[in-house]
Design a protein around this motif. Structure first.
Motif: not given
Ligand code: SF4
Lengths: 552, 175
Positions: A199-209, A214-223
């Motif tokens: 998995f590629r993992v993104l964090a910190g995305g969102g709509l709202g105010r 989101g930022h990619v924080i890990r390009e490849f995570l073993p499943r």
């Protein structure tokens, strides 16, 4: 779809008892409003403008026909005979009585459903691709992982009192239909150089105010590490996310304030302590869950169905519907069908109990007894034989669910807004309806082509207005309802946020404003350009000039 | 004085929680005391010599600051100024899982029945129920659920491991 084992069923039943007791203590004055609020929210219960609102989870959008019938029944027995499907693949009831909610939850539990963690400052219902398992562009089936995450997040003891709500989306296809770029965590299946899926993992995305991609924080995570990594992210967020200001409490603010680099370092350091530990997911568990999502018993069909092709050729209305509402299927001779809940005059995403029952019957007759909720607030039959499409179309027309507008301007994504929601600055449903009425000419609508229009009644952005090609946001100006318009947003793999075109408008100006935006597009589009392409090529100015020239 | 839940029962609390102590002068000469972590850090040796000592952490304190002292501490308490402030749950897990604290881990502050189950799962084993609430009634909160999916301190094997390894995934209501 996933079926509960004895443990799954037991804890859902215990949750019902727990909430029944909490409700009793609240009504008896043993729990204060402040003490009860987080407890009821973690069971999906809001106190809205006129009545409580109960949000029921459809895990990653999946419902069996039996579950849908239960929802219809709940709408009839405890509500006013309808429900509202949401942009996070859930369903909301707008008029239940507080004292009835434990009984509603008990009825849901009988069909393996619940309202656990559908609101509140906790990990919410995980969402995924509504075409999971049938789309040709998917790397793996995301549902076993979505279910794995659903289980992990359910009653996760460390993360029940987060700084703010927390949403996770999983996508495993090239075309991101789960909006992973605008979630607190987005998980995308990818393959590494060695051909391993992870998995590629993104964090910190969102709509709202504060809308942020989101930022990619890990390009490849073993499943196998997916839950350990989620634990690491959530722990960093739980410990360091801001709690002093609820408008700055989402993980996106933490990521921004720390910078994505520092945030990533913190997560990786935490993960290093968890990697390979007890939370590592054995393949056997994925296989156990995946066994619930094996392909249904498809008929072996030679390929495109001849009678279907003939019907498309000589029935224009049918062919319009096929063009818009039918999605290709990876199995020859099958198709996926979107039931449009966007008929003019009906609040987007609403369905009556009678309609739900009818859809459940159709699901049994035309597909494998399963219905999906899309984040565009429509319903989906994932597995329909092409040869049955004409008949199904006829049935759906009778139900009012065959409006051929998926992907078009009138497929408006719209939050409940000021008609129901106590946080709203402005109504959203009447704006949607006025725009739908303005564009009621089907030929014109189809000529305009692909266009996502999203409306939110306030900056909480439940209608995802930032990622609409046209986004409408309800704002409050000295107590009056106004609407701010943005253009150029997109969802999916290249998600981008729209830009505000200028000062806001009164409700009655909105159909004209949209019509002017469309005029500019029609006049200036190149051959095959969609609205969004033209906006990207011309920029906001060209549209802005036209809209403001004569209204101000 | 708050009522303490320990070992699944309501017990007499013989520890005095010193919320405002800033120097040794604020610490009574005898009896078991829970001192603020700041005082512990500034007067560790004297407090150890005194014996019968524990400390309490604010929700934002990094448990790493006492990681080296845990063998000296009989009790570590974590404060919950409001029950909705969930930082203490991660503090508890770190103290148990990462720093190996084996002593009493006590939840203090806005500690209520409806949070006990989760508190217990992250490693708390003593719960100072808010003074205006009955601890007897709160006891029931320890048994709200038959388990969770995620690994916890009392049961480090996640549900899926127990599913594979068995037994343990069969739960009988009332058992
Ligand atoms: S966007 Fe605002 S008005 Fe609309 S449902 Fe969400 S909170 Fe309510």
């Amino acid at each position: 779809m996933y079926r509960y084992d004895s443990f799954d069923g037991a804890i859902v039943a215990q949750r019902v008892s727990q909430f029944r007791d909490q409700t009793r203590r609240f009504l008896a004055g043993e729990l204060t409003e402040d003490e009860f609020r987080p407890l009821r929210l973690q069971n999906g219960l809001y106190i809205q403008k006129y009545a409580p609102m109960l949000r029921v989870a459809a895990p990653y959008g999946l419902l069996s026909s039996r579950q849908l019938r239960t929802l219809a029944h709940i709408g009839r027995k405890y509500d006013r005979g309808y429900g509202h499907f949401t942009t996070r693949q859930n369903i909301q009831f707008n008029w239940p009585q507080l004292a009835d909610v434990p009984d509603i939850l008990a009825e849901l539990a009988e069909v393996e459903m619940h309202a656990i963690q559908t609101s509140g400052n906790c990990i919410r219902n995980v969402t995924s691709d509504h075409f999971a398992g049938v789309a040709g562009d998917e790397l793996i089936d995301p549902r076993p992982y979505a279910e794995l995450i659903r289980q992990w997040s359910t009653f996760h003891p460390e993360f029940a009192y987060l700084p703010r709500k927390f949403k996770i989306a999983v996508s495993a296809a090239t075309d991101d239909r789960a909006a992973t770029l605008v979630h607190d965590i987005g998980i995308q299946a990818v393959r590494d150089a060695g051909g391993d899926t992870g998995f590629r993992v993104l964090a910190g995305g969102g709509l709202g105010r504060t809308p942020i991609i989101g930022h990619v924080i890990r390009e490849f995570l073993p499943r196998a590490e997916v839950l350990n990594y989620l634990d690491a992210i959530l722990r960093v967020y739980n410990r360091f996310g801001r709690r002093d200001n609820k408008h700055k409490a989402r993980i996106k603010i933490l990521v921004k304030e720390l910078t994505p680099e520092v945030f990533t370092r913190e997560v990786e350091a935490e993960w290093a302590r968890l990697e390979g530990g007890p939370g590592t997911v054995p393949d056997a568990e994925i296989e156990r869950i995946a066994a619930f999502f094996v392909p249904p018993r498809y008929e072996r069909l030679p390929g495109d169905d001849a009678s279907f092709r003939a019907a498309v050729a000589d029935n224009r209305a049918f062919s319009n519907w096929v063009k818009r509402n039918v999605f290709p299927h990876k199995v020859p001779g099958y198709a996926a069908v979107t039931l449009s809940l966007k008929k003019t005059g009906v609040p987007p995403g609403d369905a009556t109990s009678d309609q739900m029952d009818a859809v459940a019957d159709l699901a049994d007759a035309y597909t494998f007894g399963e219905v999906r909720v899309s984040h565009e607030q429509n319903l989906i039959f994932a597995d329909v034989r092409q040869s049955a499409l004409l008949a199904l179309w006829g049935e759906l027309k009778d139900l009012g669910f065959a409006t051929p507008n998926i992907g078009l301007l009138t497929n408006i994504v719209c939050c409940p807004g000021g008609d129901f929601c106590s946080l709203a600055n402005a109504k959203s449903i009447p704006i949607a309806e006025a725009i739908q009425r303005r564009f009621d000419d089907l030929d014109y609508l189809h000529d305009i082509g692909e266009l996502d229009l999203n409306i939110s009644g306030c900056m909480n952005a439940c209608g995802h207005h930032h990622v609409g090609h046209i986004g409408i946001l309800g704002v409050d100006k000295n107590g009056a309802e106004w609407y701010q318009v943005s253009i150029g947003g997109t969802q999916g793999s290249a998600a981008a946020l729209g830009k505000v075109i200028g000062p806001s408008f009164a409700a009655n100006e909105m159909p004209d404003v949209i019509a002017r935006l469309i005029d500019v597009y029609i006049e200036r589009r190149h051959n095959d350009e969609r609205f969004i392409d033209t906006v990207q090529r011309l920029g906001v100015e060209a549209f802005k000039e036209r809209v403001y020239v004569s209204t101000h | 004085m708050s009522q303490l839940i320990k070992h699944r029962g309501v017990v007499e609390d013989d520890w005095t929680l010193l919320r405002d102590a800033v120097s040794l002068a604020d610490v009574p000469a005898s009896g078991s005391v829970l001192v603020p972590v700041a005082l512990w850090l500034s007067a560790r040796d004297a407090l150890i010599a005194r014996g019968d000592v524990g400390l309490w952490l604010h929700p934002g304190d990094d448990p790493a600051i006492i990681a080296g002292d845990l063998a000296q501490l009989l009790v570590v308490a974590v404060d919950f100024p409001q029950f909705t402030d969930g930082r203490g749950y991660s503090t508890a897990r770190l103290l148990r899982d990462r720093y190996g604290f084996k002593g009493e881990l006590r939840a203090i502050g806005d500690v209520l029945r409806d949070q006990l189950y989760y508190l217990q799962q992250v490693g708390f084993d003593a719960f100072a129920i808010r003074v205006d609430r009955g601890a007897e009634g709160a006891l029931k909160g320890l048994d709200d659920f038959a388990g969770t999916y995620a690994p916890t301190v009392p049961e480090p094997r996640p549900r899926f491991r127990r599913r594979i390894e068995g037994p343990g995934d069969v739960w009988f209501p009332g058992a």
